[in-house]
Design a protein around this motif. Structure first.
Motif, PDB file in Angstrom:
ATOM      1  N   ALA A 150       0.823  -1.220   0.000  1.00 56.78           N
ATOM      2  CA  ALA A 150       0.000   0.000   0.000  1.00 56.78           C
ATOM      3  C   ALA A 150       0.848   1.257   0.000  1.00 56.78           C
ATOM      4  O   ALA A 150       0.366   2.343  -0.330  1.00 56.78           O
ATOM      5  CB  ALA A 150      -0.931  -0.007   1.207  1.00 56.78           C
ATOM      6  N   GLY A 151       2.109   1.126   0.374  1.00 58.24           N
ATOM      7  CA  GLY A 151       2.996   2.288   0.411  1.00 58.24           C
ATOM      8  C   GLY A 151       3.081   3.026  -0.904  1.00 58.24           C
ATOM      9  O   GLY A 151       3.027   4.268  -0.928  1.00 58.24           O
ATOM     10  N   PRO A 152       3.234   2.353  -2.056  1.00 53.10           N
ATOM     11  CA  PRO A 152       3.330   3.091  -3.322  1.00 53.10           C
ATOM     12  C   PRO A 152       2.139   3.988  -3.601  1.00 53.10           C
ATOM     13  O   PRO A 152       2.297   5.080  -4.133  1.00 53.10           O
ATOM     14  CB  PRO A 152       3.436   1.967  -4.371  1.00 53.10           C
ATOM     15  CG  PRO A 152       4.050   0.830  -3.626  1.00 53.10           C
ATOM     16  CD  PRO A 152       3.514   0.927  -2.238  1.00 53.10           C
ATOM     17  N   THR A 153       0.921   3.544  -3.224  1.00 54.55           N
ATOM     18  CA  THR A 153      -0.251   4.380  -3.469  1.00 54.55           C
ATOM     19  C   THR A 153      -0.161   5.681  -2.673  1.00 54.55           C
ATOM     20  O   THR A 153      -0.368   6.787  -3.201  1.00 54.55           O
ATOM     21  CB  THR A 153      -1.525   3.618  -3.100  1.00 54.55           C
ATOM     22  OG1 THR A 153      -1.596   2.437  -3.893  1.00 54.55           O
ATOM     23  CG2 THR A 153      -2.755   4.472  -3.335  1.00 54.55           C
ATOM     24  N   GLU A 154       0.159   5.581  -1.395  1.00 53.03           N
ATOM     25  CA  GLU A 154       0.252   6.778  -0.569  1.00 53.03           C
ATOM     26  C   GLU A 154       1.436   7.645  -0.990  1.00 53.03           C
ATOM     27  O   GLU A 154       1.367   8.879  -0.958  1.00 53.03           O
ATOM     28  CB  GLU A 154       0.367   6.385   0.901  1.00 53.03           C
ATOM     29  CG  GLU A 154      -0.863   5.646   1.405  1.00 53.03           C
ATOM     30  CD  GLU A 154      -0.852   5.505   2.913  1.00 53.03           C
ATOM     31  OE1 GLU A 154       0.029   6.104   3.554  1.00 53.03           O
ATOM     32  OE2 GLU A 154      -1.737   4.811   3.439  1.00 53.03           O
ATOM     33  N   GLU A 155       2.505   7.026  -1.401  1.00 57.17           N
ATOM     34  CA  GLU A 155       3.660   7.795  -1.860  1.00 57.17           C
ATOM     35  C   GLU A 155       3.320   8.541  -3.141  1.00 57.17           C
ATOM     36  O   GLU A 155       3.755   9.673  -3.359  1.00 57.17           O
ATOM     37  CB  GLU A 155       4.844   6.856  -2.086  1.00 57.17           C
ATOM     38  CG  GLU A 155       6.093   7.526  -2.640  1.00 57.17           C
ATOM     39  CD  GLU A 155       6.646   8.583  -1.696  1.00 57.17           C
ATOM     40  OE1 GLU A 155       7.319   9.505  -2.190  1.00 57.17           O
ATOM     41  OE2 GLU A 155       6.391   8.500  -0.469  1.00 57.17           O
ATOM     42  N   ARG A 156       2.534   7.910  -3.987  1.00 59.40           N
ATOM     43  CA  ARG A 156       2.129   8.558  -5.230  1.00 59.40           C
ATOM     44  C   ARG A 156       1.291   9.797  -4.928  1.00 59.40           C
ATOM     45  O   ARG A 156       1.494  10.865  -5.521  1.00 59.40           O
ATOM     46  CB  ARG A 156       1.354   7.543  -6.071  1.00 59.40           C
ATOM     47  CG  ARG A 156       0.893   8.064  -7.406  1.00 59.40           C
ATOM     48  CD  ARG A 156       0.288   6.955  -8.257  1.00 59.40           C
ATOM     49  NE  ARG A 156      -0.869   6.346  -7.626  1.00 59.40           N
ATOM     50  CZ  ARG A 156      -0.943   5.085  -7.210  1.00 59.40           C
ATOM     51  NH1 ARG A 156       0.098   4.289  -7.350  1.00 59.40           N
ATOM     52  NH2 ARG A 156      -2.055   4.612  -6.666  1.00 59.40           N
ATOM     53  N   VAL A 157       0.332   9.668  -4.007  1.00 57.97           N
ATOM     54  CA  VAL A 157      -0.519  10.815  -3.651  1.00 57.97           C
ATOM     55  C   VAL A 157       0.328  11.923  -3.037  1.00 57.97           C
ATOM     56  O   VAL A 157       0.161  13.113  -3.354  1.00 57.97           O
ATOM     57  CB  VAL A 157      -1.627  10.361  -2.693  1.00 57.97           C
ATOM     58  CG1 VAL A 157      -2.426  11.564  -2.202  1.00 57.97           C
ATOM     59  CG2 VAL A 157      -2.547   9.358  -3.384  1.00 57.97           C
ATOM     60  N   ARG A 158       1.237  11.562  -2.153  1.00 57.04           N
ATOM     61  CA  ARG A 158       2.092  12.574  -1.520  1.00 57.04           C
ATOM     62  C   ARG A 158       2.919  13.323  -2.553  1.00 57.04           C
ATOM     63  O   ARG A 158       3.057  14.551  -2.505  1.00 57.04           O
ATOM     64  CB  ARG A 158       3.016  11.898  -0.503  1.00 57.04           C
ATOM     65  CG  ARG A 158       3.895  12.892   0.279  1.00 57.04           C
ATOM     66  CD  ARG A 158       5.032  12.168   0.955  1.00 57.04           C
ATOM     67  NE  ARG A 158       5.916  11.553  -0.016  1.00 57.04           N
ATOM     68  CZ  ARG A 158       6.834  12.219  -0.735  1.00 57.04           C
ATOM     69  NH1 ARG A 158       6.962  13.520  -0.585  1.00 57.04           N
ATOM     70  NH2 ARG A 158       7.591  11.581  -1.600  1.00 57.04           N
ATOM     71  N   HIS A 159       3.473  12.569  -3.532  1.00 54.63           N
ATOM     72  CA  HIS A 159       4.317  13.206  -4.553  1.00 54.63           C
ATOM     73  C   HIS A 159       3.518  14.210  -5.378  1.00 54.63           C
ATOM     74  O   HIS A 159       3.996  15.323  -5.647  1.00 54.63           O
ATOM     75  CB  HIS A 159       4.904  12.111  -5.463  1.00 54.63           C
ATOM     76  CG  HIS A 159       5.742  12.652  -6.583  1.00 54.63           C
ATOM     77  ND1 HIS A 159       7.039  13.091  -6.399  1.00 54.63           N
ATOM     78  CD2 HIS A 159       5.461  12.850  -7.903  1.00 54.63           C
ATOM     79  CE1 HIS A 159       7.525  13.507  -7.547  1.00 54.63           C
ATOM     80  NE2 HIS A 159       6.580  13.383  -8.478  1.00 54.63           N
ATOM     81  N   VAL A 198      -3.485  -2.325 -12.650  1.00 53.97           N
ATOM     82  CA  VAL A 198      -4.277  -1.115 -12.843  1.00 53.97           C
ATOM     83  C   VAL A 198      -3.399  -0.028 -13.436  1.00 53.97           C
ATOM     84  O   VAL A 198      -2.191   0.027 -13.194  1.00 53.97           O
ATOM     85  CB  VAL A 198      -4.901  -0.628 -11.512  1.00 53.97           C
ATOM     86  CG1 VAL A 198      -5.904  -1.642 -11.003  1.00 53.97           C
ATOM     87  CG2 VAL A 198      -3.831  -0.361 -10.465  1.00 53.97           C
ATOM     88  N   SER A 199      -4.059   0.848 -14.213  1.00 60.79           N
ATOM     89  CA  SER A 199      -3.395   2.021 -14.775  1.00 60.79           C
ATOM     90  C   SER A 199      -3.889   3.242 -14.003  1.00 60.79           C
ATOM     91  O   SER A 199      -5.086   3.516 -13.942  1.00 60.79           O
ATOM     92  CB  SER A 199      -3.726   2.165 -16.259  1.00 60.79           C
ATOM     93  OG  SER A 199      -3.175   3.358 -16.779  1.00 60.79           O
ATOM     94  N   VAL A 200      -2.976   3.985 -13.407  1.00 50.78           N
ATOM     95  CA  VAL A 200      -3.310   5.092 -12.507  1.00 50.78           C
ATOM     96  C   VAL A 200      -2.831   6.409 -13.117  1.00 50.78           C
ATOM     97  O   VAL A 200      -1.688   6.512 -13.576  1.00 50.78           O
ATOM     98  CB  VAL A 200      -2.679   4.884 -11.124  1.00 50.78           C
ATOM     99  CG1 VAL A 200      -3.029   6.050 -10.204  1.00 50.78           C
ATOM    100  CG2 VAL A 200      -3.147   3.567 -10.523  1.00 50.78           C
ATOM    101  N   SER A 201      -3.731   7.404 -13.105  1.00 51.26           N
ATOM    102  CA  SER A 201      -3.370   8.784 -13.452  1.00 51.26           C
ATOM    103  C   SER A 201      -3.822   9.678 -12.303  1.00 51.26           C
ATOM    104  O   SER A 201      -4.873   9.441 -11.702  1.00 51.26           O
ATOM    105  CB  SER A 201      -4.034   9.227 -14.751  1.00 51.26           C
ATOM    106  OG  SER A 201      -3.582   8.437 -15.836  1.00 51.26           O
ATOM    107  N   ALA A 202      -3.045  10.700 -11.997  1.00 50.27           N
ATOM    108  CA  ALA A 202      -3.375  11.563 -10.860  1.00 50.27           C
ATOM    109  C   ALA A 202      -2.963  13.005 -11.161  1.00 50.27           C
ATOM    110  O   ALA A 202      -1.983  13.240 -11.872  1.00 50.27           O
ATOM    111  CB  ALA A 202      -2.684  11.074  -9.581  1.00 50.27           C
ATOM    112  N   PHE A 203      -3.728  13.972 -10.619  1.00 54.67           N
ATOM    113  CA  PHE A 203      -3.381  15.386 -10.772  1.00 54.67           C
ATOM    114  C   PHE A 203      -3.804  16.131  -9.504  1.00 54.67           C
ATOM    115  O   PHE A 203      -4.702  15.687  -8.760  1.00 54.67           O
ATOM    116  CB  PHE A 203      -4.057  16.003 -12.006  1.00 54.67           C
ATOM    117  CG  PHE A 203      -5.551  15.898 -12.004  1.00 54.67           C
ATOM    118  CD1 PHE A 203      -6.331  16.923 -11.452  1.00 54.67           C
ATOM    119  CD2 PHE A 203      -6.183  14.793 -12.554  1.00 54.67           C
ATOM    120  CE1 PHE A 203      -7.713  16.836 -11.456  1.00 54.67           C
ATOM    121  CE2 PHE A 203      -7.565  14.709 -12.549  1.00 54.67           C
ATOM    122  CZ  PHE A 203      -8.335  15.721 -12.003  1.00 54.67           C
TER     123      PHE A 203
END
Length: 811
Positions: free
Chosen positions: A185-194, A221-226
């Protein structure tokens, strides 16, 4: 330039919001009693011109009056209305306006109407955005998660709710690990933090993931974030889209596996190696265990019988698990009704879970099933190997570490891999079959095990080239000659294939025929040269464009040597071939400096004989050029290695041959060209086994020959041969007395047979003929031929020698 982020000012706000919408108040008679500044701005009417007047006559065009009245009736009935109506601007043009109308009661029973309006374009855009937002959260198949600045979930849409298996309201206020499970789960939270800290968007980042309600299924899964910001730039959170691309990822992985397999399967024309490559590729990207079982004829390079389903031999297993009962090379039983048996019978892939197999099959192979279950195997695919209509074997794929069972797509990929591998295996099988037949043909053209000869002790090696499509043209021969002598010959026809083998067979047969004539080495090579020229002419007349066959014949080379164990004399000649190497018992090793001569068939230069005497126990090494060029093409280094191996002349010849091969060839690497190696250790006949006499050419010569022959055979203990041998010697000496001139030499040699030779200075050849009953003579040579095993004539520079051979009596 700054990183892009979302500002809410870029999207239309609520057009009916306070301060944005135009508002008006109507009494129950339709008279305007209230008018806002925004209404004046949009329609051009100031309040003093509107208040107190009926709104229909003022704001509605006569063309739209019927529609407006109908809407008004609906609004009265419903107590409110929302929609778009055309109204008249103060300057007379029509304006499309969106309205919200709601009835309000004042002073207990008095009813008034509140109208809020905005330009229709803004209302439509606002409705579209509301529909889009509703679609994203309620109907979109792509997951949407919004996070606050503290990285807790603000809202998730229905797609995330469905994928995660938890209600949409449950994640709100929680971190991702509390409602979604991925590999970490760390990568998901790290992605949001970044994204929060940098504002850098993430676009189509793929990662593995698992849902809490289905943790045993791997997903991709393919994830995009902004990052989201308000008009002032204040960070409001992160919006993240999540799309399940598991099937696309698997399809890409399967396609990549097929592409890699095309390059890695079939790199050699070896059946077992090709099977191993298939097993390794399958384990690399599709299964946890893979076994390749082939029909026994396929493993042997033979063609399987159509319809045959056994026996099966394990050709490959990957990874090599020691607990599995059948290892490479073992016979694998084909159990009735097993997936392997069914796929071979039906010639199609069989996909099923191991636990669902029939109970009777479990009972028949209990140990095998228990071992599979102990490894955690939960599903399998059995795929037949079929090429050119022939079933070659079966491939079994097993999964244990992969949590998900095999699917139909996996079976399709396994079938495609097996189909490609089956063609490679069949090609390797055919090559093995052809190579075996070719090598059998070539070995049949080469001499069998050389028997013990009185002149030399011989050892030889023949090494076919690696990766060549057919047999080569290297050859060697050891030919017994008259007088206990021996001929040694090594030759090389350029190239490979049937033409090279045919040319090699012709040259070897011709060399044997010429050797039986007891010609000098240079004459033998010259006549081989004539034969090659004749063969080239025949091939040219029937070439049909196959000029390579002519080049193979014309490029042939050979070396021919004759050794006499009585005189220790050795005579050699060569035609474009590497010079032989001689090692004497004192440890000296030299390359003989005999004239090279041109290759066979080219003509131009004469061939010369090179003469030398060899001490007893000398080594004479004849070889083809492939031996010196085997390792790295450094001829000088190869010769030095050859010298070192031959310097130990007292070692057994087989050990010397092995040492030469080991020193001049790379370890575990077959040569790029055929290699023929022939090593002979010279022998010398003991003086007591040779008797030579000079006889005067007079009438008593025959009688003297009989006396000497009888006395010597009595001394050798061969009295059983005395009568026959003295008759043979008498007839040969008598012929010499009648038809020749000069002194006569009689020689007896005791080896594996008894040799009788009579030499004179004449070159007149004696002829065997059948005398008539009325003839007084002409029966001498006929008697000689009947009394001996072999006889013949050989010519020298000084005359000729007539010789005979008789087998020795049993000891």
């Amino acid at each position: 330039m700054g990183t892009p982020s979302m500002h809410f000012s870029e999207s239309p706000e609520d057009p009916f919001a306070l301060g944005r919408g135009a508002s008006a108040v109507l009494d129950d008679q339709g008279t305007v009693v209230g008018w806002s500044a925004r209404a004046q701005e949009l329609l051009g009417y100031p309040a003093k011109e509107v208040i107190g007047r009926a709104w229909q006559g003022l704001l509605v065009d006569t063309r739209d009056l019927a529609v407006v009245r109908s809407v008004a009736l609906d609004a009265v009935k419903a107590g409110g209305w929302f929609g778009v109506l055309p109204v008249r601007h103060r300057d007379g043009h029509r304006v499309e306006m969106g309205f919200r109308a709601r009835a309000v009661t004042r002073d207990g029973d008095r009813q008034e109407w509140l109208l809020v309006g905005a330009p229709a374009s803004e209302v439509i855009a606002w409705q579209r955005d509301r529909a889009l937002l509703d679609g994203l959260y309620n109907r979109s198949p792509i997951g949407l998660v919004t996070y606050g600045p503290d990285r807790t979930v603000i809202r998730v849409n229905r797609a995330v709710e469905k994928a995660s298996g938890v209600p949409a309201s449950a994640p709100v206020g929680h971190r991702p690990r509390e409602f979604m499970v991925d590999e970490d789960a760390g990568p998901t939270e790290e992605r949001v933090r970044h994204v929060l800290e940098t504002g850098e968007p993430l676009i189509f980042t793929e990662q593995s993931a698992r849902a809490r309600h289905d943790p045993g299924r791997d997903r991709v899964v393919s994830v995009s974030a902004f990052r989201m910001e308000d008009p002032s730039g204040r960070v409001l959170g992160v919006a993240e889209t999540i799309e399940d691309v598991t099937e696309r990822h698997r399809a890409q992985r399967r396609l990549a596996l097929l592409n890699e397999a095309s390059a890695r399967i079939g790199t050699s024309l070896d059946v077992t190696q090709t099977a191993r490559e298939l097993a390794e590729e399958v384990v690399h990207g599709l299964a946890d265990y893979c076994s390749v079982d082939l029909l026994k004829p396929v493993m042997l390079g033979e063609e399987p019988v159509p319809g045959s389903t056994g026996p099966l031999l394990r050709a490959a297993l990957s990874p090599p698990e020691h607990r599995v009962p059948h290892q490479e090379g073992d016979v694998v039983p084909l159990l009735p009704e097993s997936p392997q048996a069914r796929c071979l019978a039906e010639r199609r892939p069989i996909l099923e879970g191991l636990l669902s197999l029939r109970p009777e099959w479990y009972a028949m192979d209990r140990r095998r099933i228990e071992i599979a279950l102990g490894l955690g195997v939960h599903s399998l695919i059995a795929v037949p190997l079929v090429a050119r209509g022939l079933v070659l074997g079966v491939v079994s794929l097993w999964r244990s570490r992969h949590a998900e069972p095999f699917e139909d797509g996996d079976a399709a990929v396994a079938q495609e891999l097996s189909s490609r591998a089956a063609v490679c295996i069949d090609n390797a099988r055919r090559f093995t079959q052809q190579q075996s037949a070719a090598l059998t043909l070539q070995r049949s053209l080469l001499p069998n095990a050389v028997s013990d000869l009185p002149a030399v002790e011989v050892a030889c090696r023949y090494l076919p080239a690696s990766g060549e499509p057919g047999i080569g043209g290297d050859w060697f021969d050891v030919i017994p000659l008259s007088g206990a002598r021996v001929a040694l010959v090594v030759g090389d026809v350029v190239g490979h294939g049937i033409h090279a083998a045919a040319s090699m067979g012709r040259l070897r047969a011709a060399a044997r025929t010429l050797a039986s004539l007891d010609l000098e080495p240079d004459e033998v090579v010259a006549r081989l040269d004539d034969l090659v020229s004749l063969l080239a002419s025949e091939l040219e007349a029937n070439a049909d464009g196959n000029w390579s066959a002519i080049e193979q014949v014309l490029g042939a080379t050979c070396v021919y040597a004759v050794y006499d164990p009585v005189s220790r004399h050795c005579a050699l000649a060569r035609a474009g071939h590497p010079a032989p190497v001689v090692a004497t018992p004192d440890g000296q090793v030299t390359v003989l400096d005999l004239p090279a001569g041109p290759p066979l068939g080219l003509g131009g230069l004469p061939f010369e004989t090179y003469d030398l005497d060899l001490p007893e126990g000398s080594l004479l090494a004849l070889y083809t050029n492939g031996l010196l060029e085997a390792r790295d093409g450094d001829i000088d280094a190869a010769l030095e290695n050859l010298y070192g191996c031959l310097s130990h002349s007292a070692d057994p010849l087989d050990r010397t041959c092995d040492a030469v091969v080991e020193a001049l060839l790379a370890k575990d690497h077959r040569p790029s060209d055929d290699i023929a190696l022939l090593i002979a250790r010279t022998r010398v006949l003991p003086p007591q086994n040779v008797a030579t006499w000079q006889l005067p050419l007079e009438a008593t010569a025959a009688a003297r020959a009989r006396e000497l022959t009888t006395a010597k055979l009595t001394e050798w203990g061969l009295t059983d041969l005395a009568f026959t041998t003295e008759l043979v010697a008498s007839e040969l000496v008598t012929n010499t007395y009648r038809y020749a001139a000069g002194p006569v030499t009689l020689r007896l040699i005791r080896t594996h047979s008894l040799i009788c030779e009579v030499s004179d200075t004449s070159h007149t050849s004696p002829h065997l003929r059948r005398a008539l009953s009325t003839d007084e003579g002409g029966r001498g040579l006929f008697l000689v031929a009947q009394l001996t095993e072999r006889w013949g004539t050989r010519y020298t520079h000084d005359g000729k020698t007539v010789w005979t051979e008789q087998p020795l009596p049993p000891a």
